[in-house]
Design a protein around this motif. Structure first.
Motif, PDB file in Angstrom:
ATOM      1  N   GLY A   1      -0.080   4.267  -4.991  1.00  0.00           N
ATOM      2  CA  GLY A   1      -0.673   5.559  -4.662  1.00  0.00           C
ATOM      3  C   GLY A   1      -2.186   5.563  -4.564  1.00  0.00           C
ATOM      4  N   LYS A   2      -2.799   4.371  -4.627  1.00  0.00           N
ATOM      5  CA  LYS A   2      -4.246   4.277  -4.524  1.00  0.00           C
ATOM      6  C   LYS A   2      -4.623   2.839  -4.194  1.00  0.00           C
ATOM      7  N   PHE A   3      -5.881   2.638  -3.796  1.00  0.00           N
ATOM      8  CA  PHE A   3      -6.370   1.302  -3.508  1.00  0.00           C
ATOM      9  C   PHE A   3      -7.003   0.728  -4.776  1.00  0.00           C
ATOM     10  N   ASP A   4      -6.198   0.023  -5.541  1.00  0.00           N
ATOM     11  CA  ASP A   4      -6.630  -0.528  -6.831  1.00  0.00           C
ATOM     12  C   ASP A   4      -6.040  -1.932  -6.957  1.00  0.00           C
ATOM     13  N   PRO A   5      -6.869  -2.984  -6.779  1.00  0.00           N
ATOM     14  CA  PRO A   5      -6.349  -4.356  -6.785  1.00  0.00           C
ATOM     15  C   PRO A   5      -5.537  -4.724  -8.019  1.00  0.00           C
ATOM     16  N   LYS A   6      -6.018  -4.357  -9.206  1.00  0.00           N
ATOM     17  CA  LYS A   6      -5.295  -4.707 -10.430  1.00  0.00           C
ATOM     18  C   LYS A   6      -3.956  -3.974 -10.501  1.00  0.00           C
ATOM     19  N   ALA A   7      -3.960  -2.686 -10.164  1.00  0.00           N
ATOM     20  CA  ALA A   7      -2.719  -1.914 -10.181  1.00  0.00           C
ATOM     21  C   ALA A   7      -1.734  -2.463  -9.147  1.00  0.00           C
ATOM     22  N   PHE A   8      -2.259  -2.909  -8.015  1.00  0.00           N
ATOM     23  CA  PHE A   8      -1.415  -3.516  -6.984  1.00  0.00           C
ATOM     24  C   PHE A   8      -0.762  -4.791  -7.514  1.00  0.00           C
ATOM     25  N   ALA A   9      -1.569  -5.663  -8.119  1.00  0.00           N
ATOM     26  CA  ALA A   9      -1.042  -6.923  -8.647  1.00  0.00           C
ATOM     27  C   ALA A   9       0.007  -6.669  -9.718  1.00  0.00           C
ATOM     28  N   ASP A  10      -0.261  -5.716 -10.586  1.00  0.00           N
ATOM     29  CA  ASP A  10       0.705  -5.383 -11.635  1.00  0.00           C
ATOM     30  C   ASP A  10       2.014  -4.889 -11.020  1.00  0.00           C
ATOM     31  N   ALA A  11       1.912  -4.071  -9.975  1.00  0.00           N
ATOM     32  CA  ALA A  11       3.103  -3.513  -9.333  1.00  0.00           C
ATOM     33  C   ALA A  11       3.895  -4.581  -8.584  1.00  0.00           C
ATOM     34  N   MET A  12       3.203  -5.611  -8.081  1.00  0.00           N
ATOM     35  CA  MET A  12       3.874  -6.675  -7.338  1.00  0.00           C
ATOM     36  C   MET A  12       4.796  -7.495  -8.224  1.00  0.00           C
ATOM     37  N   HIS A  13       4.420  -7.675  -9.491  1.00  0.00           N
ATOM     38  CA  HIS A  13       5.227  -8.496 -10.384  1.00  0.00           C
ATOM     39  C   HIS A  13       6.528  -7.770 -10.724  1.00  0.00           C
ATOM     40  N   GLY A  14       7.629  -8.341 -10.224  1.00  0.00           N
ATOM     41  CA  GLY A  14       8.937  -7.743 -10.479  1.00  0.00           C
ATOM     42  C   GLY A  14       9.362  -6.719  -9.451  1.00  0.00           C
ATOM     43  N   VAL A  15       8.551  -6.494  -8.415  1.00  0.00           N
ATOM     44  CA  VAL A  15       8.908  -5.482  -7.419  1.00  0.00           C
ATOM     45  C   VAL A  15      10.090  -5.932  -6.559  1.00  0.00           C
ATOM     46  N   LYS A  16      10.910  -4.980  -6.144  1.00  0.00           N
ATOM     47  CA  LYS A  16      12.006  -5.225  -5.212  1.00  0.00           C
ATOM     48  C   LYS A  16      11.872  -4.242  -4.067  1.00  0.00           C
ATOM     49  N   LEU A  17      11.814  -4.773  -2.846  1.00  0.00           N
ATOM     50  CA  LEU A  17      11.661  -3.945  -1.662  1.00  0.00           C
ATOM     51  C   LEU A  17      12.861  -4.158  -0.753  1.00  0.00           C
ATOM     52  N   THR A  18      13.462  -3.089  -0.281  1.00  0.00           N
ATOM     53  CA  THR A  18      14.602  -3.199   0.622  1.00  0.00           C
ATOM     54  C   THR A  18      14.171  -2.881   2.044  1.00  0.00           C
ATOM     55  N   ALA A  19      14.777  -3.562   2.995  1.00  0.00           N
ATOM     56  CA  ALA A  19      14.474  -3.311   4.398  1.00  0.00           C
ATOM     57  C   ALA A  19      14.919  -1.913   4.817  1.00  0.00           C
ATOM     58  N   LYS A  20      15.912  -1.370   4.129  1.00  0.00           N
ATOM     59  CA  LYS A  20      16.373  -0.018   4.447  1.00  0.00           C
ATOM     60  C   LYS A  20      15.293   1.006   4.127  1.00  0.00           C
ATOM     61  N   GLN A  21      14.630   0.846   2.987  1.00  0.00           N
ATOM     62  CA  GLN A  21      13.588   1.785   2.584  1.00  0.00           C
ATOM     63  C   GLN A  21      12.239   1.466   3.225  1.00  0.00           C
ATOM     64  N   TYR A  22      11.983   0.171   3.430  1.00  0.00           N
ATOM     65  CA  TYR A  22      10.714  -0.269   4.016  1.00  0.00           C
ATOM     66  C   TYR A  22      11.021  -1.213   5.195  1.00  0.00           C
TER      67      TYR A  22
ATOM     68  N   GLY B   1       9.564  -2.446   7.689  1.00  0.00           N
ATOM     69  CA  GLY B   1       8.618  -3.479   8.094  1.00  0.00           C
ATOM     70  C   GLY B   1       8.738  -4.780   7.330  1.00  0.00           C
ATOM     71  N   VAL B   2       9.321  -4.758   6.132  1.00  0.00           N
ATOM     72  CA  VAL B   2       9.476  -6.009   5.385  1.00  0.00           C
ATOM     73  C   VAL B   2      10.614  -6.854   5.963  1.00  0.00           C
ATOM     74  N   LEU B   3      11.425  -6.259   6.836  1.00  0.00           N
ATOM     75  CA  LEU B   3      12.479  -6.908   7.621  1.00  0.00           C
ATOM     76  C   LEU B   3      13.683  -7.382   6.809  1.00  0.00           C
ATOM     77  N   MET B   4      13.472  -7.982   5.648  1.00  0.00           N
ATOM     78  CA  MET B   4      14.560  -8.447   4.801  1.00  0.00           C
ATOM     79  C   MET B   4      14.314  -7.989   3.373  1.00  0.00           C
ATOM     80  N   ASP B   5      15.392  -7.680   2.648  1.00  0.00           N
ATOM     81  CA  ASP B   5      15.240  -7.342   1.237  1.00  0.00           C
ATOM     82  C   ASP B   5      14.520  -8.495   0.534  1.00  0.00           C
ATOM     83  N   VAL B   6      13.547  -8.158  -0.300  1.00  0.00           N
ATOM     84  CA  VAL B   6      12.738  -9.196  -0.943  1.00  0.00           C
ATOM     85  C   VAL B   6      12.325  -8.742  -2.336  1.00  0.00           C
ATOM     86  N   SER B   7      12.208  -9.690  -3.236  1.00  0.00           N
ATOM     87  CA  SER B   7      11.722  -9.401  -4.581  1.00  0.00           C
ATOM     88  C   SER B   7      10.696 -10.457  -4.971  1.00  0.00           C
ATOM     89  N   PHE B   8       9.815 -10.088  -5.918  1.00  0.00           N
ATOM     90  CA  PHE B   8       8.780 -11.003  -6.411  1.00  0.00           C
ATOM     91  C   PHE B   8       8.898 -11.103  -7.922  1.00  0.00           C
TER      92      PHE B   8
END
Length: 367
Positions: A304-325, A327-334
């Motif tokens: 919800g904001k441009f914050d590098p640290k908050a972004f990095a924290d959110a990336m760890h363990g994130v799961k993104l589905t192609a249905k919801q997003y 542009g990511v084309l395939m379901d992916v997790s980090f």
């Protein structure tokens, strides 16, 4: 500033989330460091065009959190030293600035060590060699029934890392490497390397080189009448290799994390848009650049904001589905190291085209 970097061999395709700007209407600045000349030009151009296509679409849709993306890029000339200098210029910091500057980067490098050095700001756009090579070794064991293998590899960080991990993965499957054949980056003549592979009389050959060298190797293998299975990882069945090798590419098999030939409507639509925009068919690097930008968009909007640290924290363990997003084309997790997980593919070149012969599940067991 958001920085994208791609350097030859063990290379970075970095994407950093924008730091806060003073005015909401100001664009998000993205600086790309990509291989547009030298041995990595094919990969870098594909990646750069994938980023540009995503930026065009994202901007047309209103940008990220209402801010347009201002994307500029520089040519690393496929030289790590040049890439470092450009990164210093782009981010205005020291040579090892990525961690110190606290700027999230997406890397296309496959070496396992990249995400094992405690840097919380590194994230991948591809599988690691450690996760991809066991799939190749398993294919050789289960499908080829190989007990021995010869290896042709390029002697740079990319090639040596892949060769080392593949050798361990093959041994774990009971496959013995009986010919270890090193080649030079940009090597033109593969007659000697292929002769060594033939003389080894192994059950199969594993080829791990850059695009142009892979095509030269395949042409020489055909010329010398090599008749054993030829297997690789990602590059070997790529579009550029197929174009350069011609009929000699037919029969080559490779594991790929991403392919424009995947039996997926979203990926097919991307490939059509890319072809229309740039006049050529994308390879996996085009998909990496495109999806990386959309991952940045998705996770930034989650934060919800441009914050590098908050972004990095959110990336760890994130799961993104192609249905919801989409542009990511395939379901992916980090995971917590920044390594990604998703489905992947075994491909084979048939009649001059890359064909998906198997869809492999995500390592986590879910799509």
């Amino acid at each position: 500033m958001l920085t994208i970097a791609r350097v030859v061999a063990l290379t970075l395709l970095g994407l950093a989330v924008a730091q806060p700007l003073t005015t909401q209407a100001q664009p998000v600045k993205i600086s790309g460091l990509v291989e547009l000349s030298g041995t990595g030009a094919t990969s870098g151009t594909n990646f750069n065009d994938g980023v540009k296509l995503a930026v065009k679409e994202i901007n047309a849709g209103g940008g990220i959190l209402g801010r347009k993306i201002d994307y500029t890029f520089n040519d690393t000339q496929s030289q790590p030293q040049v890439a470092k200098a450009l990164a210093v210029k782009a981010i205005d910091d020291g040579a090892y600035i990525v961690k110190r500057a606290g700027i999230p980067n997406f890397t296309g490098g496959e070496a396992a060590a990249i995400t094992q050095q405690g840097n919380p700001y590194i994230f991948r756009t591809s599988f690691t060699q450690s996760s991809a090579m066991p799939k190749v070794a398993r294919y050789l064991k289960d499908n080829v029934k190989a007990k021995t293998v010869a290896v042709i590899w390029v002697n740079n960080d990319f090639g040596k890392g892949g060769r080392d991990v593949f050798t361990k993965a093959a041994e774990a499957e009971g496959i013995k490497v009986i010919a270890d054949i090193s080649t030079d980056p940009g090597q033109l003549d593969f007659s000697g390397a292929v002769l060594k592979a033939k003389q080894a009389n192994a059950d199969a050959l594993f080829v791990y080189t850059n695009e142009e060298e892979s095509a030269r190797a395949l042409r020489e293998l055909r010329k010398q009448g090599y008749d054993r299975p030829i297997v690789g990882e990602t590059t070997l069945t790529g579009q550029k290799v197929i174009e350069l090798a011609g009929d000699a590419a037919n029969g080559a098999v490779a594991h790929v994390g991403l392919t424009a030939d995947a039996p997926d409507p979203g990926i097919k639509a991307f490939a059509e848009k890319f072809q229309k925009e740039y006049g050529y068919k994308p390879d996996h690097n085009g998909l990496k650049g495109y999806t990386a930008m959309y991952v940045v968009k998705a996770v930034t909007e989650k934060v919800g904001k441009f914050d590098p640290k908050a972004f990095a924290d959110a990336m760890h363990g994130v799961k993104l589905t192609a249905k919801q997003y989409p542009g990511v084309l395939m379901d992916v997790s980090f995971d917590n190291n920044g390594d990604l997980d998703r489905e992947s593919f075994m491909t084979k070149v048939e009649n001059g085209k890359q064909v998906v012969v198997a869809v492999l599940p995500a390592l986590g067991g879910s799509k």
